[in-house]
Write an enzyme that holds these catalytic residues in place. Structure first.
Site, short mmCIF file in Angstrom:
data_model
loop_
_atom_site.label_atom_id
_atom_site.label_comp_id
_atom_site.label_asym_id
_atom_site.label_seq_id
_atom_site.Cartn_x
_atom_site.Cartn_y
_atom_site.Cartn_z
CB CYS B 86 -0.92 0.03 1.21
SG CYS B 86 -2.01 -1.38 1.33
CG HIS B 335 -6.42 1.10 -0.75
ND1 HIS B 335 -5.24 1.77 -1.00
CD2 HIS B 335 -6.07 0.00 -0.01
CE1 HIS B 335 -4.23 1.11 -0.44
NE2 HIS B 335 -4.71 0.04 0.16
#
Lengths: 390, 390
Positions: B86, B335
């Site tokens: 991430c 995301h």
């Protein structure tokens, strides 16, 4: 830019080590490099971890470096995971060099580890096949053979074009493999250490016309690590080796000349203030045997269409005036993709230190490493050239 | 270190865009950033391309940046492919900042693009599941559920521990989602722009106790790009935004406190010469709603166990004195893993320019972005903190 010195190098044996894993090999290469540098792991300020294909081999698609190094003293440090296909290790070195040369850290580690063998060989070949524009490949050929690397077909096509313009023959390519096996026989870390003959190479199984199996780099597992530090050694007990320049480029948008290896080399020569005639020893990306001959030309070691002369005359053999791939190259040292660019640096550092034993290029003071990666159109997707000197 | 200015930012809409692809989205984000910077693509000297999961989604395991950007004017330049789960986009930004700050290039591009939706949802979840030590996961649980992200189980466990020590309740976490949707309703590029209520969030499907579906960041596709240049603007027609510091760390070997977000933040504050009380607006890694509250504490916005106060008192809402995730965060902006860290910078740049419209934090002069990635033991595998200011 500050002076960047190679403080330590380490490499595992390259070969087929099913089940050993990226982590164990990375730990071994790291330990070897730290021992070579006589350094505590805590001094390393940043880590650049190279691996190209683990996502498709083991499913470890992300945070590969953190997972591989989680039981080492490197945890807590910045760990940057990089990929650039076969040039992944060279890219890690490029970033480590940049970080030290620009004063961001005093000590940087470039480390590459790759486990390519898998119980199911098709998994390995599928991973290799991702080094091109996958979408384009799938659109072009929905019936691609899955039992071999798509790369050898690409190399074969380039080779046929090269033969047409240069007059090079399969015998010349076989000589590259013979030279490579001879060099590797002197390198205890190499995968294929048994010498071969031109006849054996030519009569071997054809992979993709005119490439026979021994003209193609093998599947290998392995790891290599290079520790870079700023400035000269305070008390040099052995010859110090420095990174003079490092250049990384991608293919042109049209994928044509000048190919990226040419542009990377020109950039590296210019930044180092030297030319091809100054190089004493080199490691290049011989993913196939003919590629090495083409690279002689791309790197300026030979004029256009004259690359074959160097191998025919023994110039680039161990014992010649410009040994190329004295460590065995990809063909015989083996080609664990993410580790390859760093294994080149391990070999050249050993050469420049004068510690290469029977494969030593005597008086070597300046060395060049070239690594290409992936494929886009008619060119590699990326090329990196590093120049080292004492 | 030289002053590094954000010359331009660009972002695609985030959401589910099945079949659009990493390349198209990267091109759109690049075009938007170039337009924003009023810059020709040829000025960019180095490219840092972030993507975390394409290998397992499309099979494009290697040379992802070269393949994505092959039809742009960036070909020929150095293209470095980076991953850190991430925090991949934040890692690309960190390297771009390093390259400019240290004088290696005058202009650097950090770009992230990620296609996560796939016709087979199990493919997407399998890709997510690679953000841990895959070997360890497989050894621990050979019957892991494949219909959801392993991450939410990890976040849920962390959340239960946090609830026990802090007294935070599911209602507090629901307030984070409500706040997030409210912010996203003001961001045209966000994935979920419809406001919700605490009751709706609490009564939604339970993913992993106590996390309900709206407390978990969604699957999204998208791209974001940031162009960095050296020095002040020659003729500033708008407020200039600078990168004050960028810090990247990995988890400690034992995976315990201080967690890497704390160490990354402390490093970034120290290098910027400021503290948490100086921050006017922040974007943080709210992969789950409780994570945002824990991050208030890790980043020093609240004392230990006092994070919930900030959301209960509206401090971190749009309109509060320290808006956190005014762009909607991972929970509502969406995301797309490799793009997320750069989308945070897009939002904060917009805030610092005073161009965020209805979600503007008035008088914002200093901003902080935090992004974590992957998981090792009880901590994220990596954390990055960037501090920006006018």
């Amino acid at each position: 830019m500050d002076q960047v010195r190679i403080a330590g190098v380490g490499q595992t044996p390259f070969g087929k080590y099913l089940g050993v894993g990226v982590r164990t090999m990375a730990e071994q290469a790291l330990d070897a490099a730290l021992l070579d540098a006589q350094m505590e792991v805590g001094r390393i300020g940043a880590v650049y971890f190279a691996n190209a294909l683990s996502g498709l081999i083991t499913g470890q698609e992300t945070i590969r470096g953190q997972v591989a190094l989680r039981h080492t003293g490197l945890m807590g440090k910045p760990i940057i995971n990089v990929d650039n296909a076969c040039a992944s290790g060279s890219t890690a070195l490029h970033l480590a060099w940049s970080a030290v040369a620009s004063g961001q850290v005093d000590v940087a580690l470039a480390i590459g580890s790759e486990q390519l063998t898998h119980a199911d060989k098709a998994v390995t070949f599928a991973a290799y096949a991702s080094g091109v524009d996958v979408e384009e490949r799938e659109a072009q050929d929905r019936h691609a053979p899955s039992d071999r690397s798509v790369f050898m077909d690409i190399y074969a096509e380039r080779t046929r074009r090269y033969m047409q313009r240069s007059g090079a023959t399969p015998r010349d390519f076989a000589m590259i493999t013979v030279k490579s096996r001879q060099a590797a026989s002197l390198n205890p870390l190499a995968q294929f250490r048994t010498p071969t003959t031109i006849e054996e190479v030519l009569s071997a199984r054809m992979v993709s016309e005119p490439l026979t199996l021994p003209m193609c780099s093998p599947i290998a597992d392995g790891a290599a690590a290079v520790i870079l530090v700023r400035g000269a050694a305070s008390a040099a007990s052995r010859r110090s080796v420095y990174v003079r320049s490092s250049t990384l480029v991608s293919a042109n948008a049209d994928g044509v000349d000048p190919v990226c290896a040419v542009r990377a080399a020109n950039g590296a020569y210019e930044k180092a203030g030297i030319g091809p005639h100054d190089i004493h020893v080199a490691e290049v990306h011989d993913a196939s045997a003919p590629a090495e001959i083409m690279l002689y030309e791309h790197l300026g070691f030979a004029g256009r269409n004259e690359g074959v002369r160097l191998v025919r005359d023994g110039v680039t053999s161990v014992g010649g005036s410009l040994p190329v791939n004295p460590g065995g190259g990809l063909l015989s040292r083996g080609h664990p993709v993410g580790a390859t660019g760093l294994a080149q640096i391990v070999e050249l550092t050993t050469q420049l230190r004068g510690e290469a034993g029977a494969r030593q290029r005597h008086g070597a003071k300046v060395a060049l490493a070239e690594c290409s990666g992936g494929n886009l159109g008619l060119d590699s997707a990326v090329a990196a050239v590093t120049i080292l000197s004492v």
